[in-house]
Design a protein around this motif. Structure first.
Motif, short mmCIF file in Angstrom:
data_model
loop_
_atom_site.label_atom_id
_atom_site.label_comp_id
_atom_site.label_asym_id
_atom_site.label_seq_id
_atom_site.Cartn_x
_atom_site.Cartn_y
_atom_site.Cartn_z
N PHE A 1 -3.81 13.76 8.04
CA PHE A 1 -2.46 13.94 7.53
C PHE A 1 -2.13 13.14 6.28
O PHE A 1 -1.29 13.54 5.50
CB PHE A 1 -1.44 13.59 8.63
CG PHE A 1 -1.62 14.36 9.90
CD1 PHE A 1 -1.31 15.70 9.96
CD2 PHE A 1 -2.12 13.73 11.04
CE1 PHE A 1 -1.48 16.43 11.14
CE2 PHE A 1 -2.28 14.44 12.22
CZ PHE A 1 -1.97 15.79 12.27
N VAL A 2 -2.77 11.98 6.10
CA VAL A 2 -2.41 11.13 4.98
C VAL A 2 -3.66 10.63 4.27
O VAL A 2 -4.76 10.61 4.83
CB VAL A 2 -1.57 9.90 5.42
CG1 VAL A 2 -0.31 10.33 6.13
CG2 VAL A 2 -2.38 8.97 6.31
N GLU A 3 -3.48 10.24 3.01
CA GLU A 3 -4.53 9.57 2.27
C GLU A 3 -3.95 8.33 1.61
O GLU A 3 -2.76 8.26 1.32
CB GLU A 3 -5.15 10.50 1.22
CG GLU A 3 -4.17 11.06 0.22
CD GLU A 3 -4.80 12.10 -0.69
OE1 GLU A 3 -5.99 12.43 -0.48
OE2 GLU A 3 -4.11 12.59 -1.59
N VAL A 4 -4.80 7.32 1.41
CA VAL A 4 -4.36 6.06 0.82
C VAL A 4 -4.45 6.16 -0.70
O VAL A 4 -5.54 6.35 -1.24
CB VAL A 4 -5.21 4.88 1.34
CG1 VAL A 4 -4.75 3.57 0.69
CG2 VAL A 4 -5.13 4.78 2.86
N SER B 1 0.85 -1.19 0.00
CA SER B 1 0.00 0.00 0.00
C SER B 1 0.88 1.24 0.00
O SER B 1 2.05 1.20 0.41
CB SER B 1 -0.95 0.02 1.21
OG SER B 1 -0.24 -0.10 2.42
N ARG B 2 0.31 2.32 -0.51
CA ARG B 2 1.05 3.59 -0.52
C ARG B 2 0.18 4.70 0.05
O ARG B 2 -0.99 4.84 -0.32
CB ARG B 2 1.49 3.96 -1.94
CG ARG B 2 2.49 5.13 -1.95
CD ARG B 2 2.92 5.51 -3.35
NE ARG B 2 1.91 6.29 -4.04
CZ ARG B 2 2.01 6.70 -5.31
NH1 ARG B 2 3.09 6.36 -6.01
NH2 ARG B 2 1.05 7.41 -5.87
N ILE C 1 3.79 0.68 2.65
CA ILE C 1 3.67 -0.35 3.69
C ILE C 1 3.80 -1.72 3.05
O ILE C 1 3.13 -2.02 2.06
CB ILE C 1 2.30 -0.25 4.41
CG1 ILE C 1 2.14 1.12 5.09
CG2 ILE C 1 2.16 -1.38 5.43
CD1 ILE C 1 0.78 1.32 5.71
N LEU C 2 4.68 -2.54 3.60
CA LEU C 2 4.85 -3.92 3.15
C LEU C 2 4.79 -4.84 4.37
O LEU C 2 5.49 -4.61 5.37
CB LEU C 2 6.20 -4.11 2.46
CG LEU C 2 6.29 -3.73 0.98
CD1 LEU C 2 7.74 -3.70 0.54
CD2 LEU C 2 5.51 -4.73 0.15
N GLY C 3 3.95 -5.86 4.29
CA GLY C 3 3.85 -6.79 5.40
C GLY C 3 2.99 -7.98 5.02
O GLY C 3 2.26 -7.95 4.02
N GLN C 4 3.07 -9.01 5.82
CA GLN C 4 2.40 -10.26 5.50
C GLN C 4 1.15 -10.48 6.34
O GLN C 4 1.15 -10.24 7.55
CB GLN C 4 3.36 -11.44 5.71
CG GLN C 4 2.78 -12.79 5.31
CD GLN C 4 3.82 -13.89 5.32
OE1 GLN C 4 4.84 -13.79 4.66
NE2 GLN C 4 3.57 -14.94 6.08
N TRP C 5 0.10 -10.95 5.65
CA TRP C 5 -1.14 -11.37 6.29
C TRP C 5 -1.37 -12.84 5.98
O TRP C 5 -0.91 -13.35 4.95
CB TRP C 5 -2.31 -10.53 5.76
CG TRP C 5 -2.15 -9.06 6.01
CD1 TRP C 5 -1.54 -8.16 5.20
CD2 TRP C 5 -2.59 -8.33 7.16
NE1 TRP C 5 -1.56 -6.91 5.77
CE2 TRP C 5 -2.20 -6.99 6.97
CE3 TRP C 5 -3.27 -8.69 8.34
CZ2 TRP C 5 -2.48 -6.00 7.91
CZ3 TRP C 5 -3.54 -7.70 9.27
CH2 TRP C 5 -3.15 -6.37 9.06
N GLU C 6 -2.10 -13.51 6.85
CA GLU C 6 -2.39 -14.93 6.60
C GLU C 6 -3.26 -15.10 5.37
O GLU C 6 -3.21 -16.12 4.69
CB GLU C 6 -3.07 -15.55 7.82
CG GLU C 6 -2.15 -15.70 9.02
CD GLU C 6 -0.89 -16.48 8.69
OE1 GLU C 6 -0.99 -17.52 8.00
OE2 GLU C 6 0.21 -16.05 9.10
#
Length: 216
Positions: free
Chosen positions: A86-89, A7-8, A56-61
């Motif tokens: 402050f942020v938007e996806v 995601s960014r 964002i980089l990460g692992q989900w089941e």
């Protein structure tokens, strides 16, 4: 099946020191909460070309664990309230690759994130060409390259995201001057160039929770 989130986020505006501290604390808290929830490491990266972009980089089941369990959870909703000003996806999707196979930051100060978009019928030809020519890329990259296919597909399209470690951006640019790159660039015959992008990112360092609490 374990999946990797990519995601960014984009900072909505240039932040002055005080709100910037608030964002850093919120992102650090988000990292820890996601790690506690999943039992896996998560990393946040800042784009070199545009420092307002956070990845964002990460692992989900599974996709379901992320979207149906984490997203509506009380912990995540609290994070969103902290960050919404402050942020938007920009985007959020999942890849069919284990996070552990993505180049670790200690082996590469930066890595490139290449989003290769193609018409669905070109996927087989892309895979064939990529596998045939990837050796030239691997010979120049100072670490293991990794990639995965986007799970949430756009209609009529496929997307392959490639992670390549580099010592710096100049090393990547130097690869583009080689004979091996000329051969590797045959993948362009199968992708939509106007929908494809390559960016470089560097790992964001966060203070430990104890340090943050002491500073508060």
């Amino acid at each position: 099946m374990p999946v990797t989130e990519l995601s960014r986020l984009t900072l909505k505006k240039e932040l002055k020191e005080e709100p910037k501290t608030v964002v850093i604390r919120a992102l650090s808290r988000a990292k820890k909460l996601m790690e506690d929830f999943t039992g896996h490491d998560f990393h946040l990266y800042q784009e070199i070309e545009n420092a307002n972009h956070i990845y964002i980089l990460g692992q989900w089941e599974s996709v379901e664990q992320h979207m149906n369990e984490w997203i509506p959870s009380e912990a995540n909703q609290g994070l969103l309230k902290d960050l919404v000003s402050f942020v938007e996806v920009d985007y959020l999707f999942h890849l069919d690759v284990s996070f552990g196979s993505i180049p670790p930051s200690e082996q590469a100060p930066i890595f490139s994130v290449g989003r290769h978009v193609m018409e669905s019928e070109k996927r087989a030809a892309f895979e064939s060409t990529f596998n045939k020519r990837r050796g030239g890329l691997e010979a120049h990259a100072p670490g293991t390259i990794s990639g995965g296919w986007r799970i949430e597909k756009e209609h009529g399209r496929e997307e392959f995201v490639l992670f390549v470690p580099w010592k710096d951006v100049d090393q990547h640019m130097a690869f583009k001057m080689t004979k091996e790159f000329e051969e590797y660039a045959e993948i362009r015959d199968h992708i939509l160039l106007d929908a494809t992008e390559i960016r470089h990112v560097a790992l964001m360092e966060f203070p430990s929770p104890a340090t943050q609490d002491d500073a508060a």
